[in-house]
Design an enzyme around this catalytic site. Structure first.
Site, PDB file in Angstrom:
ATOM      1  N   THR A 141      -3.145  -5.082   5.153  1.00  0.00           N
ATOM      2  CA  THR A 141      -2.730  -4.126   6.184  1.00  0.00           C
ATOM      3  C   THR A 141      -2.665  -2.705   5.639  1.00  0.00           C
ATOM      4  OG1 THR A 141      -0.385  -4.509   5.714  1.00  0.00           O
ATOM      5  CG2 THR A 141      -1.386  -5.836   7.459  1.00  0.00           C
ATOM      6  N   ASN A 197      -0.368   0.281   5.719  1.00  0.00           N
ATOM      7  CA  ASN A 197       1.050   0.508   5.977  1.00  0.00           C
ATOM      8  C   ASN A 197       1.314   1.998   6.183  1.00  0.00           C
ATOM      9  OD1 ASN A 197       1.490  -2.244   5.533  1.00  0.00           O
ATOM     10  ND2 ASN A 197       1.812  -1.926   3.341  1.00  0.00           N
ATOM     11  N   GLU A 231       2.220  -1.610  10.410  1.00  0.00           N
ATOM     12  CA  GLU A 231       1.273  -2.324   9.557  1.00  0.00           C
ATOM     13  C   GLU A 231       0.068  -2.724  10.405  1.00  0.00           C
ATOM     14  OE1 GLU A 231       3.716  -4.933   6.524  1.00  0.00           O
ATOM     15  OE2 GLU A 231       4.540  -5.153   8.546  1.00  0.00           O
TER      16      GLU A 231
END
Length: 267
Positions: free
Chosen positions: A172, A174, A220
Site C-alpha cells: 500500500t 501510506n 492506505e
C-alpha cells in the site's frame, strides 16, 4: 464600444461543488475571490491547480472591514470589478452585516453589475458544503461526488509504513490525510490513484486499522497493476465507492481473504 468588465466571483469556495460552479462560470475570465480560506472539501494545492484564476483573501486583513469598506477597497479599487457574482446566501462585512441584495443595492449607483445566483438542487434539496460533508462522514461517497461534480480527491506524500500489506501480497501507499480536509467515514473504498500522471484502479482504507490500532487515521491505498517505488512521491487519490467498514482480523490469512474479496468486488 464598452470595454470589457472585470468579473469577480465571491464566496467561501471550500470545495468548488456544483453550486459554486454556477457562480464562477457566470461570466468570462472571472476572478475567483476566496473570502474564507478553509478548504474542507478540496485541499488548497489541488484548488490552485484547477483554478489558476483564484485569489485567496488574507482573512485577517478583511475580517474587520465594514461591508462598504470591503466593496470599495477590495472589489472596486483592488480588482476594478465591473461585475460581481455571488450566491443568494452570501453574507459579508464585519459581523456578516450585508447580504447579496445589500451588495447589489450599494453598487447600482456605481455602475457595477451584481449577479446573484440561486441555489442548485440535488435530490430536491439545495447543494451545500455542509450537506456534502455530512455525506462524506456517513460514507455516502457517491452522493457526495454527485454534488461535488467530481470524485472526492486529495493528494499527499507517500510515507514509509510497516510493510504489513506487502507480506500479504497487497503493498500500500501510506499517506496522511491533508490538514483541514474533512475525514471521510472510516472504511474501505473503491478508488483511483494518480501516479506520475497515470490514473490506476485501486482500493483505499481510511482509518486506524483495528487489528493494529493506529493513533491517528491513515490513508492506505493498494494500486492495481503498479510495481514501482512510491516513497516520497505525491500521489492523488480519488474515492469512488464505499465498500465496507474497517474490521479487526484474527489472522493474516483472514485479512488476505478479505482483501481478495475487496479487489474482486472492484474488478
Amino acid at each position: 464600444m464598452e470595454s470589457k468588465r472585470t468579473a469577480v466571483a465571491l464566496g467561501d469556495f471550500d470545495g468548488m461543488h456544483l453550486a459554486h460552479k454556477t457562480v464562477v462560470t457566470g461570466a468570462d475570465n472571472v476572478i475567483i475571490y476566496c473570502v474564507n480560506n478553509h478548504f474542507t472539501l478540496l485541499q488548497k494545492s489541488i484548488f490552485e491547480k484547477r483554478y489558476p484564476n483564484a485569489v485567496f483573501a488574507d482573512f485577517d486583513t478583511i475580517k474587520g472591514m465594514t461591508a462598504a469598506e470591503f466593496v470599495d477597497e477590495v472589489l472596486v479599487r483592488r480588482f476594478g470589478a465591473g461585475i460581481i457574482l455571488c450566491g443568494f446566501n452570501f453574507r459579508f462585512g464585519k459581523n456578516a452585516m450585508w447580504t447579496a441584495l445589500d451588495l447589489r443595492s450599494y453598487l447600482e449607483s456605481k455602475g457595477v453589475w451584481v449577479r446573484i445566483l440561486e441555489h442548485l438542487d440535488y435530490q430536491e434539496q439545495p447543494i451545500s458544503s455542509s450537506r456534502i460533508r455530512q455525506c462524506l462522514q456517513n460514507g455516502e461517497i457517491e452522493q457526495a461526488n454527485s454534488m461535488l461534480g467530481y470524485p472526492f480527491t486529495f493528494e499527499s506524500t507517500v510515507l514509509h509504513g510497516d510493510a504489513r500489506g506487502r507480506t500479504v501480497g497487497y503493498p500500500t501507499a501510506n499517506q496522511r490525510l491533508p490538514e483541514g480536509l474533512i475525514v471521510p467515514r472510516y472504511g474501505v473504498y473503491e478508488s483511483r490513484a494518480e501516479v506520475d500522471g497515470v490514473l490506476y484502479r485501486a482500493f483505499t482504507n481510511i482509518g486506524i486499522r483495528p487489528s493494529w490500532r493506529l493513533e491517528e487515521p491513515l490513508c492506505e491505498t493498494h494500486i492495481f497493476d503498479y510495481n514501482g517505488d512510491l516513497y516520497g512521491k505525491t500521489v492523488r487519490v480519488e474515492l469512488i465507492k464505499y465498500i465496507r467498514e474497517e474490521k479487526h482480523f484474527s489472522s493474516v490469512e483472514k485479512l488476505k481473504e478479505q482483501l481478495n474479496h475487496d479487489k474482486s468486488s472492484i474488478i
